[in-house]
Design a protein around this motif. Structure first.
Motif, PDB file in Angstrom:
ATOM      1  N   ARG A 301       0.844  -1.194   0.000  1.00  0.00           N
ATOM      2  CA  ARG A 301       0.000   0.000   0.000  1.00  0.00           C
ATOM      3  C   ARG A 301       0.875   1.237   0.000  1.00  0.00           C
ATOM      4  O   ARG A 301       1.944   1.267   0.609  1.00  0.00           O
ATOM      5  CB  ARG A 301      -0.878  -0.014   1.261  1.00  0.00           C
ATOM      6  CG  ARG A 301      -1.941  -1.111   1.193  1.00  0.00           C
ATOM      7  CD  ARG A 301      -2.295  -1.652   2.533  1.00  0.00           C
ATOM      8  NE  ARG A 301      -3.122  -0.723   3.292  1.00  0.00           N
ATOM      9  CZ  ARG A 301      -3.645  -0.993   4.480  1.00  0.00           C
ATOM     10  NH1 ARG A 301      -3.423  -2.162   5.052  1.00  0.00           N
ATOM     11  NH2 ARG A 301      -4.371  -0.108   5.112  1.00  0.00           N
ATOM     12  N   GLY A 305      -2.305   4.703   1.989  1.00  0.00           N
ATOM     13  CA  GLY A 305      -2.975   3.491   2.473  1.00  0.00           C
ATOM     14  C   GLY A 305      -3.688   2.713   1.386  1.00  0.00           C
ATOM     15  O   GLY A 305      -4.147   1.604   1.619  1.00  0.00           O
ATOM     16  N   SER A 320       5.984  -1.182   8.138  1.00  0.00           N
ATOM     17  CA  SER A 320       4.916  -0.728   7.255  1.00  0.00           C
ATOM     18  C   SER A 320       4.196   0.453   7.905  1.00  0.00           C
ATOM     19  O   SER A 320       3.972   0.457   9.111  1.00  0.00           O
ATOM     20  CB  SER A 320       3.915  -1.865   7.020  1.00  0.00           C
ATOM     21  OG  SER A 320       2.699  -1.343   6.503  1.00  0.00           O
ATOM     22  N   HIS A 322       1.217   0.945   7.516  1.00  0.00           N
ATOM     23  CA  HIS A 322      -0.193   0.575   7.638  1.00  0.00           C
ATOM     24  C   HIS A 322      -0.472  -0.686   8.454  1.00  0.00           C
ATOM     25  O   HIS A 322      -1.601  -0.895   8.865  1.00  0.00           O
ATOM     26  CB  HIS A 322      -0.812   0.432   6.238  1.00  0.00           C
ATOM     27  CG  HIS A 322      -0.543   1.634   5.374  1.00  0.00           C
ATOM     28  ND1 HIS A 322      -1.017   2.880   5.688  1.00  0.00           N
ATOM     29  CD2 HIS A 322       0.217   1.782   4.263  1.00  0.00           C
ATOM     30  CE1 HIS A 322      -0.595   3.753   4.775  1.00  0.00           C
ATOM     31  NE2 HIS A 322       0.154   3.108   3.906  1.00  0.00           N
TER      32      HIS A 322
END
Lengths: 433, 103
Positions: A301, A305, A320, A322
């Motif tokens: 992503r 996002g 990450s 996210h």
């Protein structure tokens, strides 16, 4: 020095205790607690380096390294195999020392990642629980984005963008079998892609071979970009100096804005928007994105996002942006670093450093500084480089290329010697050779 | 027990060598490790690229400053003048200190 897993666990606890006795209070917080479990998937330049350095910097961490292949084959230097300057065995290494460096080395293929339960499942039917999961999976090639590039076509048309006997080795054999006067058609993917100078170096290395063995042949470069995407001046100079570029005897025919859209292995044709090229040997590198395992973990992503080709990360840990406790290394990341072996090696170390700090209750470096150096061979005895220092900018949460970086003034024999030394050192640094 | 103690000492001696030598400056530890992909793990190089392990600190710092200023150039600096410009004097000092301690 042979010792089994139980001895190793005891030994590690002992080492941590000795460290404390010797005044290394920093290691104290994890002593007595359960050992932090880190699972690293992928033993390439990023994952192998991360696993090895994590164990060097904090032996108390229990590191499991899962790798699909039983040998390491280096993409850097694989173009010299196409030139006939090296053999496959020169770029192929065992994982033996790496196996000794980590707690568990598992040759298996990851088929599932559950980031809620923090576990990784493999094709072999095993599951591994983790506190931190590091993904060094490299790239996934998207064959379905090139019409006709199906399983049958892949038997004839090699990308050789993941090095291996069935890719690099076969492509070399195809070049050896090509008649003098034949055409070698190769492609450059649209940026960003793994190893920005790699395709142009490949043209140099194949041209080196053809110049000696099949001088009436031709290389057609179908570039998906509007211009040479890396080290342009140096590659053009090398093509002119060594391979007649710009004359009617040029070994290299460079065609920008020519992204391959289709391949036909029976007719041996490559189609772009503008041309249909017939060739004796076809080498198409399809579009790519972050490795499959990144998709399994839900980290493929962008900054916003939304699903994208690469994985947005925090440069201070490579976690990450996210998904908590999942870290991404090297070519899979969305960064302004070039997707090079040197960068992958360094992202492995940066991530290892951050995880070591965090599991010991400390904050990772909030202002990391990191370098890239990337060599390319231009002939049998010459090479050149690009070098950049990146420094973290907290305001922009980005890595800023520092002034003063750049490319070689010109190719040289000295840099060829340095390139060979770089390879020896980065292989050893990554694999513990 | 005897065996595991021996192993412990070996591990403490190899893996933990730098960690126990001084309270770990983990920022410098990464900066130094960063150099390893060209100069070898711990600055011990194979092949044509020079080793930087065990260099005298003052010499190391002066070389980095000379790379940055251009005093060391040409064939004596194919790459390092480009890297040296990205680091601060304080970082040169810390890296010099770090590599000087590696035997």
């Amino acid at each position: 020095m042979a010792f089994d897993r139980r001895d190793f666990l005891k030994a590690s606890a002992g080492a941590a205790a000795l460290g404390t006795l010797a005044g290394c209070a920093a290691q104290a917080p994890t002593v007595g607690k359960a050992r932090p479990k880190v699972v690293v998937v992928g033993a390439g330049f990023g994952g192998a380096t991360c696993a090895r350095y994590m164990k060097m910097w904090d032996p108390n961490i229990e590191v499991t390294l899962i790798e699909a292949n039983d040998m390491f084959v280096s993409c850097p230097f694989s173009n010299t195999v196409l030139a006939g300057m090296n053999k496959m065995e020169d770029i192929t290494f065992s994982y033996d020392n790496l196996k000794k460096a980590v707690d568990n080395f598992v040759v298996d293929y990851v088929t599932g990642i559950d980031t809620a339960k923090r576990s990784v499942a493999t094709r072999g039917g095993k599951t591994f629980a983790y506190d931190h999961l590091v993904l060094g999976g490299g790239i996934e090639l998207l064959f379905d984005q090139v019409q006709g590039y199906d399983a049958e076509a892949q038997k004839v048309i090699k990308h050789a963008w993941k090095a291996g006997a069935d890719q690099t080795g076969v492509l070399r054999a195809q070049l050896e079998a090509m008649p003098d006067g034949g055409v070698f058609a190769m492609s450059v993917p649209k940026a960003p892609y793994r190893c920005p100078p790699g395709p142009y170096e490949r043209a140099c290395m194949v041209a080196t071979y053809l110049k000696k063995a099949k001088p009436r042949s031709k290389i057609i470069i179908l570039d998906g970009n509007e211009d040479i995407a890396s080290k342009k001046g140096l590659f053009l100079a090398a093509w002119k100096k060594h391979y007649g570029y710009g004359t009617d005897k040029s070994l290299i025919d460079y065609r920008p804005n020519n992204m391959p859209r289709s391949v036909d292995p029976k007719k041996m044709m490559v189609g772009t928007e503008f041309d249909d090229v017939k060739a004796d040997v076809i080498n198409v590198v399809p579009p790519m994105r972050a490795a499959k395992i990144c998709g399994l973990a839900g980290v493929r992503r962008g900054l916003d996002g939304k699903e994208g080709p690469w994985c947005a990360i925090d440069y201070r840990s490579f976690e990450s942006l996210h998904v908590k406790n999942v870290y991404v290394l090297g070519d899979s990341t969305l960064t302004n670093f070039p997707k090079s072996g040197s960068v992958a090696n360094n992202t492995g170390k940066m991530c290892a450093a951050a995880i070591v700090e965090m599991v010991n209750g400390r904050e990772p470096d909030q202002a990391p500084v990191v370098t890239n150096t990337c060599y390319s061979a231009t002939s049998e005895g010459t090479a050149m480089h690009v070098a950049t220092v990146f420094r973290y900018d907290p305001a922009g949460k980005s890595m800023v290329a520092q002034k003063g970086g750049g490319v070689s003034a010109e190719e040289s024999e000295l840099e060829f010697a340095y390139m060979e030394s770089w390879a020896q050192n980065v292989w050893a640094d990554t694999l513990g050779l | 027990m005897k065996k595991s103690l021996v192993v412990s000492l070996l591990l403490a001696g190899t893996l933990g060598a730098v960690a126990t030598a001084h309270a770990v400056d983990s920022r410098t530890r990464f900066m130094a490790a960063n150099c390893g992909y060209c100069h070898g793990t711990d600055g011990k190089s194979r092949g044509a690229i020079p080793s930087i392990a065990g260099l005298d600190k003052a010499y190391f710092v002066q070389q980095m400053k000379d790379f940055r200023s251009g005093a060391r150039s040409g064939a004596a600096s194919t790459v390092m003048h480009q890297h040296a410009t990205g680091y601060t004097d304080e970082e040169f000092e810390k890296l010099g200190e770090w590599f000087s301690k590696i035997k």
